[in-house]
Motif scaffolding. Structure first.
Motif, short mmCIF file in Angstrom:
data_model
loop_
_atom_site.label_atom_id
_atom_site.label_comp_id
_atom_site.label_asym_id
_atom_site.label_seq_id
_atom_site.Cartn_x
_atom_site.Cartn_y
_atom_site.Cartn_z
N LEU A 66 0.83 -1.21 0.00
CA LEU A 66 0.00 0.00 0.00
C LEU A 66 0.87 1.26 0.00
O LEU A 66 0.51 2.27 -0.61
CB LEU A 66 -0.92 -0.01 1.22
CG LEU A 66 -2.06 -1.03 1.20
CD1 LEU A 66 -2.82 -1.01 2.51
CD2 LEU A 66 -3.00 -0.77 0.03
N GLY A 67 2.00 1.19 0.70
CA GLY A 67 2.90 2.34 0.69
C GLY A 67 3.46 2.63 -0.68
O GLY A 67 3.71 3.78 -1.04
N SER A 71 2.43 6.42 -1.78
CA SER A 71 3.48 7.42 -1.60
C SER A 71 3.66 8.23 -2.89
O SER A 71 3.80 7.66 -3.98
CB SER A 71 4.79 6.73 -1.24
OG SER A 71 5.84 7.68 -1.17
N PRO A 72 3.69 9.58 -2.80
CA PRO A 72 3.87 10.40 -4.02
C PRO A 72 5.22 10.18 -4.68
O PRO A 72 5.37 10.39 -5.89
CB PRO A 72 3.73 11.84 -3.49
CG PRO A 72 3.03 11.72 -2.18
CD PRO A 72 3.44 10.40 -1.60
N GLN A 73 6.24 9.78 -3.92
CA GLN A 73 7.57 9.59 -4.49
C GLN A 73 7.74 8.21 -5.14
O GLN A 73 8.75 7.96 -5.78
CB GLN A 73 8.64 9.75 -3.41
CG GLN A 73 8.83 11.18 -2.91
CD GLN A 73 7.76 11.58 -1.91
OE1 GLN A 73 7.15 10.70 -1.29
NE2 GLN A 73 7.52 12.87 -1.78
N SER A 74 6.76 7.34 -4.98
CA SER A 74 6.87 5.99 -5.51
C SER A 74 6.66 5.98 -7.02
O SER A 74 5.80 6.71 -7.54
CB SER A 74 5.85 5.07 -4.84
OG SER A 74 5.83 3.80 -5.46
N LEU A 79 -1.02 9.21 -10.93
CA LEU A 79 -0.75 10.58 -11.35
C LEU A 79 -1.60 11.55 -10.55
O LEU A 79 -2.65 11.21 -10.01
CB LEU A 79 -1.01 10.73 -12.85
CG LEU A 79 -0.14 9.90 -13.78
CD1 LEU A 79 -0.59 10.10 -15.22
CD2 LEU A 79 1.33 10.25 -13.62
N GLU A 80 -1.12 12.79 -10.50
CA GLU A 80 -1.88 13.83 -9.80
C GLU A 80 -3.21 14.05 -10.50
O GLU A 80 -3.29 14.05 -11.72
CB GLU A 80 -1.08 15.14 -9.81
CG GLU A 80 -0.49 15.44 -8.44
CD GLU A 80 0.18 16.79 -8.41
OE1 GLU A 80 -0.52 17.79 -8.34
OE2 GLU A 80 1.41 16.80 -8.52
N ASP A 86 -10.24 5.58 -8.77
CA ASP A 86 -8.99 4.96 -9.18
C ASP A 86 -8.13 4.57 -7.98
O ASP A 86 -7.54 3.49 -7.94
CB ASP A 86 -8.21 5.91 -10.09
CG ASP A 86 -8.90 6.14 -11.42
OD1 ASP A 86 -9.81 5.35 -11.74
OD2 ASP A 86 -8.54 7.10 -12.12
N ARG A 87 -8.06 5.44 -6.98
CA ARG A 87 -7.27 5.13 -5.79
C ARG A 87 -7.86 3.94 -5.03
O ARG A 87 -7.12 3.08 -4.52
CB ARG A 87 -7.20 6.36 -4.88
CG ARG A 87 -6.39 7.51 -5.47
CD ARG A 87 -6.10 8.55 -4.42
NE ARG A 87 -7.34 9.21 -3.96
CZ ARG A 87 -7.85 10.29 -4.52
NH1 ARG A 87 -7.25 10.83 -5.58
NH2 ARG A 87 -8.95 10.82 -4.05
#
Length: 701
Positions: A66-67, A71-74, A79-80, A86-87
C-alpha cells in the motif's frame, strides 16, 4: 467485451488497463501468493486472505505494498488528479485482488469521466453499468448520441466541448431522473432547439448549461425554459442571444424560480428592476449595441524633423496620424451608415506607371500648411483617402476572400496587410491629427448589429488596432505654356485698336487730361518707393497620393464581452519607435519655435532674452536633459543671470546653450535614455440595460 475504437466502453477498458490492477504491486503474484487460499470451486466472496499465515521471506506485506501505491515519491503512485475511484481500485487490488471481476467493476462505478479520449460513439455497452449516476464525456468528438444507450439511472450528463448540432437525438428517450445537463461549447444552432428543452423531455431538470453555442432566439428559448418547474440554475452566456441589451433582465423576469443565471446569483433587486419586462418580449429589438472609444496616442516618432527643409520647388511634406480598427458588418452592409468608415474593401496599389496623369485637387499653400491640423469628419472625406498611394479610378478592387498569397502579391505588390480589413469586416478610422507628444483621438463610435451569429465569431477572433502615419507630398503647380502668336499674324487688328484709342483721347478735353494726371500723382504717393517686387512662385500646390506607414498593429481580445463582461479596456503597446536623435531634433525645433513666437509677440521688450532655467548641473551628472524656457529672475541668480546659463561650470549665452544642451548630456544620457513606448487607449463596451424602463427604450417602432 469486444473492443471498438472511439467508443465509451473502449475508453473505459483502456483506462482500467493503465491502472495496472493485475501487476506489481497490485494483483496476485510471487510477491504475495502465500496470502491466499488455493483456488477452489467456491465463489469469490468466500475467498479471503490467509491472514494467520505469515508470508515467505521473498514476499511483501500488505502495508508495504500500500505504501508503494500511496506514496507520491513511488514510481507506482497514481498521477496527480486521479479520481477517488482509481485510488480505491488500486488499494482493493492489493488487499483482495480476486474481487476485481468484470461484474464487480460494472456494478461498482457510479461515475464515469471519459474526458478528451477521442470518443465519437456512445455504444450500448454503457448499459452494463447498472448504478451509473454521473457520465462526463467532455472534450471528445461526439456529434450525435443514441439516447437508448444511456443508462436510465443517470442524474448528471455532461457533454461539453463536443460537436453536437442538435438536441433532438437526446430527446428520443432521455434519462427520466436527469437533474443536470451540460451542453456548453457545442454547435447548437437555430431557433428550433428551444423545442427540445421542455418539461415533456426533462421533467426533473434542475441545472442546465447551454453556454457558448449559437442560439439566437431569446424569446423562444425563455418560453420553453419557463415550463421547467424545477429549473434553478441556467447558463446561456456565450450565445449570440446573450448579446442583446435586455438579455439578463428579460430572462430573470420570465423565469421567476431561477436562482442563478450565468454563475451570478439573481438578487431580489434585479427581479424588482425588471418586473413586467416579460410582457414586452415580442416588441424588443433583437440587436446588439457596442460602443468603441479610442483615447490618446503616445510615443509617436515625429518624422518631420528627419526630413530636409523644402526648397522653392518643394516638396512640402505634411504628416498626420490616425488609428484604424475593424468591426463586423451586417449583411445589408454598414459602410453607408457610419461616417467613420475608412474602407470596406481595400484597393490594390499600382506601380509608378499607373499613377493617373490628371493631378488631384490643387489646394493653396496656406491650405497645405494647415492640412496636418485638419482631418476629415464625414464618410466621403475618409473614403477619399486610399490606403495605398496612387490608386486610379479604374483599378480593380480586392476580392473579399483572397485565394492565395501569390494572388494578393500580384494585386497589391506593396500593400501592408495590416491596412486591410479582415474578411466580413469594415475598417473604421479616427480623424487625422498632427503630431504631438500626446495625440488626442477623442473617437467614439456606436455599432448596432442584427446578425448575431457572425458577431459572436468576430468577438472570438478579436479586432486589430493599427496606428498609421500618413505622409503627403505637395508640389507647386507649374503653369501650362502659353502659345505666343507669330509677329505677322493679327498686326492689322492691333493697329486699328491703337488708332481708335488715339482718337478717343483726342476727343477728351483738357479737363480730362488734368484729372488723369492728378490720379497718377495720387497713385504714385500710395505706392512705396523702390524697385517693384517680383512675383513669387505660384501658391497653388498639387498633392501626391498619401503614403501610409504602419507604426504599430496588434490584436485586441474581445472574448470577455462574449463571456458576460460589459467592458474591455486595454492599453495597446507596440514597443519603442522613438530614438535619441529624433527626440534631440524635436527638442531643438520646439525651442526654436518658442523663441520665434516670443520674439513676434507685440509689446514685448526685445532687450530681454529668454534663458534656460533648471537645476544646477554638477560634474559627472547623467541624464541632465530637460530645460524649461523661462524669463530671467533675480531669484534664480545662482543659475541664470541676464540670459546666461551655466553649462559644465561655465556661463554661456542662452541662445548658445539651447544648441549645446543636448551635446552636454548626450554622453551620459544615452545609457539612461528610456523613451515612451508607442501606445493607444482602446475601450469597447457592450450596452446592457439596467432596468425595465431602459430596456423599453429599444422597442421596435
Amino acid at each position: 467485451m469486444e473492443e471498438r475504437g472511439g467508443t465509451v466502453s473502449a475508453a473505459v477498458r483502456e483506462h482500467l488497463r493503465k491502472l495496472c490492477l493485475q501487476e506489481f504491486p497490485c494483483g496476485a503474484g510471487s510477491w504475495n501468493k502465500s496470502r491466499f487460499l488455493p483456488r477452489t470451486c467456491r465463489t469469490w466472496r468466500e475467498l479471503v486472505p490467509r491472514e494467520e499465515e505469515a508470508g515467505g521471506p521473498s514476499e511483501e506485506t500488505v502495508e508495504d505494498l500500500l505504501g508503494l501505491v500511496c506514496s507520491p515519491q513511488s514510481p507506482w503512485a497514481l498521477l496527480e488528479g486521479s479520481s477517488a475511484e482509481d485510488r480505491f481500485l488500486r488499494q482493493l487490488a492489493i488487499r483482495n485482488p480476486q474481487m476485481l471481476k468484470e461484474d464487480f467493476l460494472y456494478s461498482y462505478f457510479r461515475s464515469l469521466q471519459v474526458v478528451d479520449k477521442q470518443v465519437s460513439l456512445v455504444d450500448k455497452d454503457l448499459l452494463k453499468f447498472p448504478k451509473l449516476e454521473e457520465l462526463v464525456l467532455s472534450a471528445n468528438q461526439i456529434k450525435e448520441i443514441d439516447a437508448f444507450n444511456l443508462p436510465p439511472t443517470l442524474k448528471v450528463l455532461e457533454l461539453y466541448g463536443n460537436n453536437i448540432t442538435s438536441m433532438k437525438c437526446l430527446c428520443a428517450r432521455p434519462p427520466p431522473g436527469l437533474q443536470h445537463l451540460g451542453l456548453g461549447h457545442n454547435k447548437l444552432l437555430g431557433p428550433l432547439q428551444s423545442m427540445y428543452i421542455t418539461s415533456q423531455h426533462w421533467p426533473n431538470l434542475v441545472s442546465l448549461d447551454l453556454g457558448f453555442n449559437d442560439l439566437t432566439d431569446l424569446q423562444g428559448m425563455v418560453a420553453s425554459l419557463s415550463t421547467l418547474q424545477r429549473l434553478r440554475l441556467l447558463v446561456l452566456q456565450g450565445n449570440p442571444l446573450a448579446l442583446v441589451p435586455y438579455y439578463r433582465g428579460f430572462t430573470i423576469d420570465s423565469l421567476a424560480r431561477l436562482c442563478v443565471l450565468d454563475d451570478i446569483t439573481v438578487s431580489s433587486s434585479e427581479k424588482h428592476q425588471f418586473q413586467g419586462l416579460r410582457y414586452k418580449g415580442d416588441f424588443l429589438a433583437r440587436e446588439a449595441q457596442f460602443v468603441v472609444t479610442i483615447g490618446n496616442i503616445r510615443g509617436v516618432l515625429d518624422s518631420s524633423v528627419l526630413d530636409p527643409d523644402p526648397g522653392p520647388h518643394g516638396p512640402f511634406i505634411t504628416y498626420s496620424y490616425y488609428v484604424t480598427y475593424d468591426f463586423v458588418e451586417d449583411e445589408e452592409g454598414e459602410g453607408s451608415e457610419y461616417g467613420g468608415v475608412l474602407a470596406e474593401i481595400v484597393k490594390p496599389t499600382p506601380s509608378e506607371e499607373e499613377v493617373p496623369e490628371e493631378a488631384p485637387a490643387t489646394p493653396t499653400a496656406e491650405e497645405a500648411e494647415e492640412s496636418a491640423e485638419s482631418a476629415p469628419s464625414s464618410a466621403s472625406q475618409s473614403q477619399s483617402v486610399e490606403l495605398e498611394s496612387g490608386v486610379s479610378a479604374g483599378t480593380p478592387s480586392l476580392p473579399r476572400s483572397l485565394g492565395s498569397a501569390e494572388e494578393l502579391a500580384q494585386l497589391r505588390p506593396r500593400m501592408d496587410l495590416r491596412l486591410c480589413p479582415s474578411p466580413g469586416t469594415v475598417l473604421f478610422s479616427t480623424v487625422r491629427k498632427p503630431w504631438a507628444d500626446v495625440i488626442p483621438c477623442n473617437y467614439e463610435m456606436q455599432h448596432t448589429l442584427k446578425d448575431l451569429v457572425p458577431l459572436k465569431a468576430f468577438l472570438l477572433a478579436g479586432t486589430t488596432v493599427t496606428i498609421v502615419e500618413e505622409k503627403i507630398l505637395s508640389w507647386p503647380v507649374v503653369p501650362p505654356p502659353v502659345d505666343i502668336p507669330s509677329p505677322g499674324k493679327g498686326k492689322g487688328e492691333k493697329e486699328k485698336k491703337k488708332e481708335k484709342e488715339k482718337e478717343e483721347k483726342d476727343k477728351k478735353g483738357k479737363d480730362g487730361k488734368d484729372k488723369a494726371a492728378k490720379g497718377e500723382k495720387e497713385k504714385e504717393k500710395k505706392e512705396p518707393k523702390g524697385p517693384r517686387k517680383k512675383r513669387g512662385p505660384s501658391k497653388e500646390l498639387r498633392q501626391d497620393p498619401p503614403i501610409l506607414r504602419v507604426l504599430g498593429s496588434g490584436l485586441v481580445v474581445l472574448e470577455p464581452l462574449l463571456a458576460g463582461e460589459p467592458l474591455v479596456s486595454t492599453l495597446c503597446k507596440f514597443g519603442v519607435i522613438r530614438t535619441l536623435e529624433s527626440d534631440r531634433l524635436t527638442f531643438l525645433r520646439d525651442s526654436k519655435n518658442k523663441k520665434a513666437k516670443k520674439a513676434a509677440e507685440p509689446g514685448k521688450s526685445k532687450n530681454k532674452m529668454p534663458a534656460l532655467s533648471g537645476k544646477r548641473w554638477s560634474p559627472g551628472q547623467r541624464g541632465f536633459l530637460v530645460f524649461v524656457i523661462r524669463r530671467p529672475s533675480p531669484r534664480r541668480a545662482p543659475w541664470s543671470r541676464r540670459g546666461r546659463v551655466c553649462v559644465r561650470g561655465r556661463e554661456e549665452p542662452a541662445r548658445a546653450a539651447a544648441d549645446s544642451v543636448w551635446s552636454v548630456s548626450s554622453s551620459g544620457y544615452e545609457n539612461d535614455y528610456h523613451p515612451e513606448p508607442l501606445t493607444v487607449e482602446v475601450q469597447i463596451q457592450v450596452n446592457q440595460c439596467r432596468s425595465a424602463e431602459e430596456a423599453l427604450r429599444t422597442l421596435v417602432v
